[in-house]
Design a protein around this motif. Sequence first.
Motif, PDB file in Angstrom:
ATOM      1  N   UNK A   4       3.732   3.566  -8.214  1.00  0.00           N
ATOM      2  CA  UNK A   4       5.140   3.733  -8.578  1.00  0.00           C
ATOM      3  C   UNK A   4       5.314   4.995  -9.405  1.00  0.00           C
ATOM      4  N   UNK A   5       6.218   5.855  -8.964  1.00  0.00           N
ATOM      5  CA  UNK A   5       6.629   7.012  -9.751  1.00  0.00           C
ATOM      6  C   UNK A   5       7.927   6.619 -10.437  1.00  0.00           C
ATOM      7  N   UNK A   6       7.896   6.583 -11.762  1.00  0.00           N
ATOM      8  CA  UNK A   6       9.009   6.058 -12.557  1.00  0.00           C
ATOM      9  C   UNK A   6       9.786   7.211 -13.180  1.00  0.00           C
ATOM     10  N   UNK A   7      11.047   7.335 -12.819  1.00  0.00           N
ATOM     11  CA  UNK A   7      11.855   8.473 -13.265  1.00  0.00           C
ATOM     12  C   UNK A   7      12.963   8.007 -14.207  1.00  0.00           C
ATOM     13  N   UNK A   8      13.065   8.671 -15.335  1.00  0.00           N
ATOM     14  CA  UNK A   8      14.146   8.459 -16.300  1.00  0.00           C
ATOM     15  C   UNK A   8      14.054   9.583 -17.322  1.00  0.00           C
ATOM     16  N   UNK A   9      15.000   9.606 -18.267  1.00  0.00           N
ATOM     17  CA  UNK A   9      14.968  10.649 -19.293  1.00  0.00           C
ATOM     18  C   UNK A   9      14.223  10.213 -20.549  1.00  0.00           C
ATOM     19  N   UNK A  10      14.163   8.923 -20.800  1.00  0.00           N
ATOM     20  CA  UNK A  10      13.585   8.389 -22.036  1.00  0.00           C
ATOM     21  C   UNK A  10      12.074   8.210 -21.877  1.00  0.00           C
ATOM     22  N   UNK A  19       0.783  -1.227   0.000  1.00  0.00           N
ATOM     23  CA  UNK A  19       0.000   0.000   0.000  1.00  0.00           C
ATOM     24  C   UNK A  19       0.813   1.274   0.000  1.00  0.00           C
ATOM     25  N   UNK A  20       2.109   1.182  -0.265  1.00  0.00           N
ATOM     26  CA  UNK A  20       2.975   2.363  -0.201  1.00  0.00           C
ATOM     27  C   UNK A  20       3.232   2.942  -1.595  1.00  0.00           C
ATOM     28  N   UNK A  21       3.840   4.133  -1.601  1.00  0.00           N
ATOM     29  CA  UNK A  21       4.220   4.814  -2.844  1.00  0.00           C
ATOM     30  C   UNK A  21       5.735   4.830  -2.938  1.00  0.00           C
ATOM     31  N   UNK A  22       6.261   4.428  -4.095  1.00  0.00           N
ATOM     32  CA  UNK A  22       7.709   4.405  -4.297  1.00  0.00           C
ATOM     33  C   UNK A  22       8.087   5.225  -5.516  1.00  0.00           C
ATOM     34  N   UNK A  23       9.249   5.859  -5.445  1.00  0.00           N
ATOM     35  CA  UNK A  23       9.835   6.544  -6.598  1.00  0.00           C
ATOM     36  C   UNK A  23      11.130   5.823  -6.938  1.00  0.00           C
ATOM     37  N   UNK A  24      11.260   5.410  -8.193  1.00  0.00           N
ATOM     38  CA  UNK A  24      12.440   4.676  -8.654  1.00  0.00           C
ATOM     39  C   UNK A  24      13.078   5.442  -9.809  1.00  0.00           C
ATOM     40  N   UNK A  25      14.354   5.794  -9.663  1.00  0.00           N
ATOM     41  CA  UNK A  25      15.054   6.446 -10.767  1.00  0.00           C
ATOM     42  C   UNK A  25      15.746   5.385 -11.627  1.00  0.00           C
ATOM     43  N   UNK A  26      16.069   5.777 -12.852  1.00  0.00           N
ATOM     44  CA  UNK A  26      16.651   4.803 -13.775  1.00  0.00           C
ATOM     45  C   UNK A  26      15.678   3.686 -14.086  1.00  0.00           C
ATOM     46  N   UNK A  54       0.733  15.266  -6.533  1.00  0.00           N
ATOM     47  CA  UNK A  54      -0.256  14.507  -7.303  1.00  0.00           C
ATOM     48  C   UNK A  54      -0.226  13.007  -7.049  1.00  0.00           C
ATOM     49  N   UNK A  55       0.947  12.460  -6.732  1.00  0.00           N
ATOM     50  CA  UNK A  55       1.059  11.004  -6.592  1.00  0.00           C
ATOM     51  C   UNK A  55       1.618  10.565  -5.251  1.00  0.00           C
ATOM     52  N   UNK A  56       2.072  11.495  -4.443  1.00  0.00           N
ATOM     53  CA  UNK A  56       2.699  11.177  -3.165  1.00  0.00           C
ATOM     54  C   UNK A  56       1.694  11.069  -2.045  1.00  0.00           C
ATOM     55  N   UNK A  57       2.174  11.086  -0.804  1.00  0.00           N
ATOM     56  CA  UNK A  57       3.569  11.218  -0.391  1.00  0.00           C
ATOM     57  C   UNK A  57       4.390   9.969  -0.700  1.00  0.00           C
ATOM     58  N   UNK A  58       5.682  10.159  -0.888  1.00  0.00           N
ATOM     59  CA  UNK A  58       6.577   9.071  -1.254  1.00  0.00           C
ATOM     60  C   UNK A  58       7.107   8.407   0.018  1.00  0.00           C
ATOM     61  N   UNK A  59       6.883   7.097   0.124  1.00  0.00           N
ATOM     62  CA  UNK A  59       7.372   6.343   1.279  1.00  0.00           C
ATOM     63  C   UNK A  59       8.738   5.708   1.030  1.00  0.00           C
ATOM     64  N   UNK A  60       9.012   5.395  -0.238  1.00  0.00           N
ATOM     65  CA  UNK A  60      10.253   4.703  -0.595  1.00  0.00           C
ATOM     66  C   UNK A  60      10.898   5.378  -1.794  1.00  0.00           C
ATOM     67  N   UNK A  61      12.153   5.770  -1.641  1.00  0.00           N
ATOM     68  CA  UNK A  61      12.930   6.332  -2.750  1.00  0.00           C
ATOM     69  C   UNK A  61      14.040   5.352  -3.093  1.00  0.00           C
ATOM     70  N   UNK A  62      14.117   4.952  -4.361  1.00  0.00           N
ATOM     71  CA  UNK A  62      15.199   4.078  -4.830  1.00  0.00           C
ATOM     72  C   UNK A  62      16.022   4.841  -5.863  1.00  0.00           C
ATOM     73  N   UNK A  63      17.225   5.242  -5.475  1.00  0.00           N
ATOM     74  CA  UNK A  63      18.132   5.967  -6.362  1.00  0.00           C
ATOM     75  C   UNK A  63      18.946   4.965  -7.172  1.00  0.00           C
ATOM     76  N   UNK A  64      18.520   4.729  -8.406  1.00  0.00           N
ATOM     77  CA  UNK A  64      19.165   3.701  -9.224  1.00  0.00           C
ATOM     78  C   UNK A  64      19.828   4.268 -10.479  1.00  0.00           C
ATOM     79  N   UNK A  65      19.478   5.481 -10.867  1.00  0.00           N
ATOM     80  CA  UNK A  65      20.024   6.040 -12.106  1.00  0.00           C
ATOM     81  C   UNK A  65      21.535   6.187 -12.010  1.00  0.00           C
ATOM     82  N   UNK A  66      22.231   5.804 -13.070  1.00  0.00           N
ATOM     83  CA  UNK A  66      23.679   5.927 -13.069  1.00  0.00           C
ATOM     84  C   UNK A  66      24.253   5.666 -14.452  1.00  0.00           C
TER      85      UNK A  66
END
Length: 271
Positions: A33-39, A5-12, A80-92
């Motif tokens: 899931x908030x999905x972050x990338x450039x493409x 039931x949580x909200x996560x943001x994942x980069x990359x 709009x989609x939060x609050x964010x409970x989990x942040x995963x910094x994966x972009x690299x």
Amino acid sequence: MNIQGKVALVTGASRGIGRAIALELARGGIERLILVARDRTRLAEIAQEIKALGVEAVPLAVDLTKPKELDIAIAGAWRSAGPIHLLVNCAGVAHQSSFLDSKFLQVQEELSLNVLGTYGLTRLVARRMAARREGTIVNVSSLMGKVAAPTMATYSATKFAIVGLTQALRHELAPHNIHVTALLPTLTETDMVRDLHRFRGIVPTSPERVARSLLDGLAKDSAEILVGWQSHLIVWCQRLAPWLLAGIFRLSAPNLEERNFLSWKPLRDSA
């Protein structure tokens, strides 16, 4: 951490380990899931896969190396989609070369995305988590954040920096009820490493295994999550017999300097 039931943001999130983590979170019971990338195209594709699993997916095309754009994007996503409970910094990003043949623009790119991009996004999200006194932050480092690898000097430096940042934030953010952990995969079969010259004897793992290891580590509230038996072996070797590991590296590392030596010219002082 219980991700139900949580909200996560994942980069990359559009490819590789980030994509695998997003899918594993969706299968594990995350609500949004908030999905972050450039493409944008790849983001739309992974968003559709996640929606097919019955999980809400919010694609967010943004460049982590542009602070003003990132600030606006995260503020909007939190509303709009939060609050964010989990942040995963994966972009690299990773570039491989001998140190003497390294290209400064590639060095800047690795530092900008791997370190400054992670730092900037974490700061934006952690401040909001602290106000709510709730959150978990996962910084994806690498085995190279524990044991530096020849021909990967800048990448290793950025991943050591991520481990250091994680350790510092683990203590600093604990009073705000924010848990901070580091995920340290070994060599993983992704687009990013496809053109790298491999270290002999290293058996690569899959993005899916890395993602499963993350969820297992989150369930245990692990401070660091090493992936694969080779990672544990190498880290213990570094601690107990660094001379042995140095010899192994000499035998297994690709000799890029030899390959590029004929085209390499030493830098000269302007004087």
